[in-house]
Design a protein around this motif. Structure first.
Motif, mmCIF file in Angstrom:
data_model
loop_
_atom_site.group_PDB
_atom_site.id
_atom_site.type_symbol
_atom_site.label_atom_id
_atom_site.label_comp_id
_atom_site.label_asym_id
_atom_site.label_seq_id
_atom_site.Cartn_x
_atom_site.Cartn_y
_atom_site.Cartn_z
ATOM 1 N N GLY A 41 0.815 -1.204 0.000
ATOM 2 C CA GLY A 41 0.000 0.000 0.000
ATOM 3 C C GLY A 41 0.846 1.250 0.000
ATOM 4 N N ALA A 42 0.186 2.370 -0.278
ATOM 5 C CA ALA A 42 0.907 3.641 -0.383
ATOM 6 C C ALA A 42 1.610 3.997 0.917
ATOM 7 C CB ALA A 42 -0.060 4.755 -0.792
ATOM 8 N N SER A 43 1.086 3.513 2.047
ATOM 9 C CA SER A 43 1.664 3.928 3.322
ATOM 10 C C SER A 43 3.046 3.319 3.571
ATOM 11 C CB SER A 43 0.734 3.555 4.478
ATOM 12 O OG SER A 43 0.660 2.160 4.610
ATOM 13 N N VAL A 44 3.391 2.239 2.862
ATOM 14 C CA VAL A 44 4.722 1.641 3.072
ATOM 15 C C VAL A 44 5.726 2.088 2.018
ATOM 16 C CG1 VAL A 44 3.761 -0.384 4.224
ATOM 17 C CG2 VAL A 44 4.183 -0.477 1.774
ATOM 18 N N MET A 45 5.280 2.904 1.065
ATOM 19 C CA MET A 45 6.154 3.303 -0.048
ATOM 20 C C MET A 45 7.011 4.512 0.278
ATOM 21 S SD MET A 45 5.517 1.113 -2.227
ATOM 22 C CE MET A 45 4.281 0.037 -2.961
ATOM 23 N N ASP A 46 6.563 5.284 1.272
ATOM 24 C CA ASP A 46 7.323 6.453 1.684
ATOM 25 C C ASP A 46 7.543 7.411 0.502
ATOM 26 O OD1 ASP A 46 8.453 7.828 3.763
ATOM 27 O OD2 ASP A 46 10.469 7.064 3.404
ATOM 28 N N GLY A 47 6.619 7.426 -0.444
ATOM 29 C CA GLY A 47 6.686 8.370 -1.548
ATOM 30 C C GLY A 47 7.755 8.097 -2.593
ATOM 31 N N ARG A 48 8.433 6.943 -2.525
ATOM 32 C CA ARG A 48 9.524 6.671 -3.462
ATOM 33 C C ARG A 48 8.972 6.057 -4.753
ATOM 34 N NH1 ARG A 48 12.172 2.550 -1.310
ATOM 35 N NH2 ARG A 48 10.414 2.239 0.099
ATOM 36 N N ALA A 49 9.194 6.735 -5.870
ATOM 37 C CA ALA A 49 8.651 6.288 -7.148
ATOM 38 C C ALA A 49 9.119 4.869 -7.470
ATOM 39 C CB ALA A 49 9.064 7.255 -8.260
ATOM 40 N N LEU A 50 10.382 4.587 -7.181
ATOM 41 C CA LEU A 50 10.924 3.279 -7.521
ATOM 42 C C LEU A 50 10.167 2.158 -6.797
ATOM 43 C CD1 LEU A 50 13.075 1.834 -9.169
ATOM 44 C CD2 LEU A 50 14.620 2.000 -7.203
ATOM 45 N N ALA A 51 9.773 2.430 -5.568
ATOM 46 C CA ALA A 51 9.036 1.418 -4.803
ATOM 47 C C ALA A 51 7.694 1.113 -5.477
ATOM 48 C CB ALA A 51 8.823 1.907 -3.369
ATOM 49 N N TYR A 52 7.057 2.158 -6.016
ATOM 50 C CA TYR A 52 5.794 1.938 -6.722
ATOM 51 C C TYR A 52 6.008 1.099 -7.982
ATOM 52 C CZ TYR A 52 3.256 5.185 -3.720
ATOM 53 O OH TYR A 52 2.653 5.789 -2.643
ATOM 54 N N VAL A 53 7.066 1.439 -8.738
ATOM 55 C CA VAL A 53 7.347 0.686 -9.968
ATOM 56 C C VAL A 53 7.587 -0.786 -9.628
ATOM 57 C CG1 VAL A 53 8.943 0.415 -11.899
ATOM 58 C CG2 VAL A 53 8.316 2.718 -11.118
ATOM 59 N N GLN A 54 8.351 -1.011 -8.562
ATOM 60 C CA GLN A 54 8.642 -2.396 -8.167
ATOM 61 C C GLN A 54 7.379 -3.131 -7.734
ATOM 62 O OE1 GLN A 54 11.679 -1.583 -5.269
ATOM 63 N NE2 GLN A 54 13.358 -1.870 -6.733
ATOM 64 N N ALA A 55 6.535 -2.454 -6.969
ATOM 65 C CA ALA A 55 5.301 -3.101 -6.518
ATOM 66 C C ALA A 55 4.411 -3.446 -7.708
ATOM 67 C CB ALA A 55 4.564 -2.179 -5.546
ATOM 68 N N LEU A 56 4.377 -2.540 -8.681
ATOM 69 C CA LEU A 56 3.557 -2.786 -9.872
ATOM 70 C C LEU A 56 4.114 -3.957 -10.679
ATOM 71 C CD1 LEU A 56 1.309 -2.012 -11.828
ATOM 72 C CD2 LEU A 56 2.800 -0.214 -12.747
ATOM 73 N N GLN A 57 5.434 -3.981 -10.856
ATOM 74 C CA GLN A 57 6.048 -5.082 -11.602
ATOM 75 C C GLN A 57 5.844 -6.409 -10.868
ATOM 76 O OE1 GLN A 57 7.112 -5.120 -14.573
ATOM 77 N NE2 GLN A 57 7.496 -2.961 -15.078
ATOM 78 N N GLN A 58 5.916 -6.332 -9.544
ATOM 79 C CA GLN A 58 5.786 -7.539 -8.743
ATOM 80 C C GLN A 58 4.383 -8.139 -8.869
ATOM 81 O OE1 GLN A 58 6.675 -6.673 -4.668
ATOM 82 N NE2 GLN A 58 7.668 -8.652 -4.320
#
Lengths: 324, 324
Positions: A41-58
């Motif tokens: 979820g957004a709350s564990v991403m700490d606003g880092r774009a790379l984390a979002y990309v990784q979560a999406l790819q995952q």
């Protein structure tokens, strides 16, 4: 799903909230071909774009690879100021076109991009503002599943921050937030009331829940911060067993939400309109019991309508990938 | 005080709450000869008798040694179930004689003992129970300082758990608790609302406090859990500065207490009776501002009246050590 029926996929719909990510592969009719969920979820991403990309790819990398032209649409906190890419709030009232018009795009590699829906900001005269992000999509999902709601409906979405929304003439006309779930969690974990409760909730005590609901309905004018103290005194005096105190407290909190929410519904002229519950089934069942204690009933109870809402918004905006 | 005027000491009065211990050496007229305070409240004792004995010796050992016949009387959480020695609740309504009759004694060495006053338990038909422990002594202390209150008074004691009490015919007739201070601390420290606030409160923002009070007064029927969410939205939209959000929230919470408390007062027939504030001066000042926002005013504001109450109760029970 090892091999999704990619040839019929028309949309990758992402319900991306604070506490989790759910991905739905939908076809041209809005049917779910496959779905997955993760705790990213957004709350564990700490606003880092790379984390979002990784979560999406995952969660959907294989789907994206198998279908290079698959469009993506997301709703929820992924579009908050501290999310992946801010999708500034659209003004409430809003219809589908207004939401589509304020959708933002974020690229995530190889020329592909994700559309993110805006949340809604309500600014009414003489009232503080109110906001939602994700629930607007739930509302249009309910309309997608039940077109007869287009005229008018009161839609209740219980949760950490419960939302009560007015749907009228296919427009999300207004809404009100109640911090019921967050207050419960705070009091359970950190207050003097929580100390009297067993560390882990066991079986739910329906009669204690009902007693809390009734206290809120019949004596709510005594004030929530007064009535909450009864959780302590009922425990101290043994009138309620320790294992029942959390349910009494839940009844008080949900009861105060229903008391204020039903009055809000009536002021909005929705007393005769269909009343909906949308959300996690266990929580909706508690609210349904709550409504009965207020001599009300939910006309419809729906589980997550976000995929239906994402599909509807993509469809009306022309974003689906339809077969040639 | 190195040398207390021990020859005129008639009582060692102990105001022993959850978060602290205050000791007062009082003479035969109730005047304070000396006072001391420590952080050794009941909440840090973990119920260990030895810890209480040590705290007592630490704060007043020299006084006790210098005056072997000095009587001791305590009120507050020291008498709770998990305190030093349980003084079971007396039934409300209660007068001074009822409190004295249910006082318990605990020995602490060399044949000396400490008397501990009971708290009060209110059990009214159709209502959950309510409890206080320590505030009953504050109420009789106010009566000691202002005998004209004997007929009737509404006494408000703001705090973690604020108490509204009805004093009538020199009897503590009824009361109601509001968890205002605890809710503020929980929301400040652990909620989504606290995250928008600066880590440490700076100067108080009186206009934001007033705006919260007004919202509670004028629109309180929207529900506390709804109105609290405005702390977030006013911060998100920049309508209130981050440094003002805690004061707005404080205004909402105190406003909801006043809304319910003043209605309680009126139902108890106390609308024309004197209205008192008792407590820490800074907090009483906030409640006084709150009362003005509700077109009310406190007739009297008193700092800690526990020593006066302990003296009055000891005096009427014949427990003072009076000069021969």
């Amino acid at each position: 799903m090892s091999q999704a029926p990619m040839e019929s996929a028309a949309l990758l719909a992402l319900d991306w909230g604070s506490s989790g990510l759910r991905a739905f592969l939908l076809d041209g009719q809005g049917l779910t071909l496959a779905s997955r969920s993760s705790a990213m979820g957004a709350s564990v991403m700490d606003g880092r774009a790379l984390a979002y990309v990784q979560a999406l790819q995952q969660i959907a990398g294989d789907w994206l690879q198998a279908n290079p032209r698959l469009p993506l649409l997301a709703c929820g906190m992924v579009g908050a100021k501290h999310g992946w890419r801010e999708a500034p709030y659209a003004a409430c009232p809003a219809n589908e076109a207004a939401l589509a018009a304020q959708t933002v795009s974020v690229e995530f590699g190889q020329g592909r991009s994700l559309r993110i829906l805006p949340g809604l900001l309500q600014q009414a005269a003489g009232q503080p503002p109110d906001v939602m992000r994700g629930e607007e999509t739930q509302v249009f999902g309910a309309l997608q599943q039940h077109p007869q709601l287009a005229d008018a409906a009161c839609i209740v979405m219980p949760g950490t921050h419960s939302k009560w929304a007015e749907l009228r003439d296919s427009q999300l006309r207004g809404f009100a937030t109640h911090m019921t779930g967050e207050l419960f969690a705070l009091l359970r974990q950190h207050s003097v009331l929580g100390r009297l409760m067993p560390p882990v909730d066991v079986a739910s005590d329906s009669s204690a829940f009902l007693a809390g609901l009734r206290a809120a309905r019949e004596q709510g004018e005594l004030g929530l911060s007064h009535q909450l103290f009864a959780v302590r005194t009922l425990g101290l005096t043994g009138e309620l067993a320790a294992a029942a105190l959390a349910d009494y407290m839940s009844g008080l909190l949900i009861g105060h939400e229903l008391r204020a929410g039903l009055a809000w519904r009536d002021r909005r002229g929705l007393a005769q309109a269909p009343l909906l519950l949308i959300g996690e089934p266990g929580l909706c069942a508690r609210y349904a019991q709550g409504l009965r204690a207020f001599d009300c009933a939910a006309d419809l109870t729906l589980d997550n309508t976000a995929p239906a809402g994402l599909w509807r918004l993509a469809q009306s905006a022309g974003w689906l990938r339809l077969p040639p």
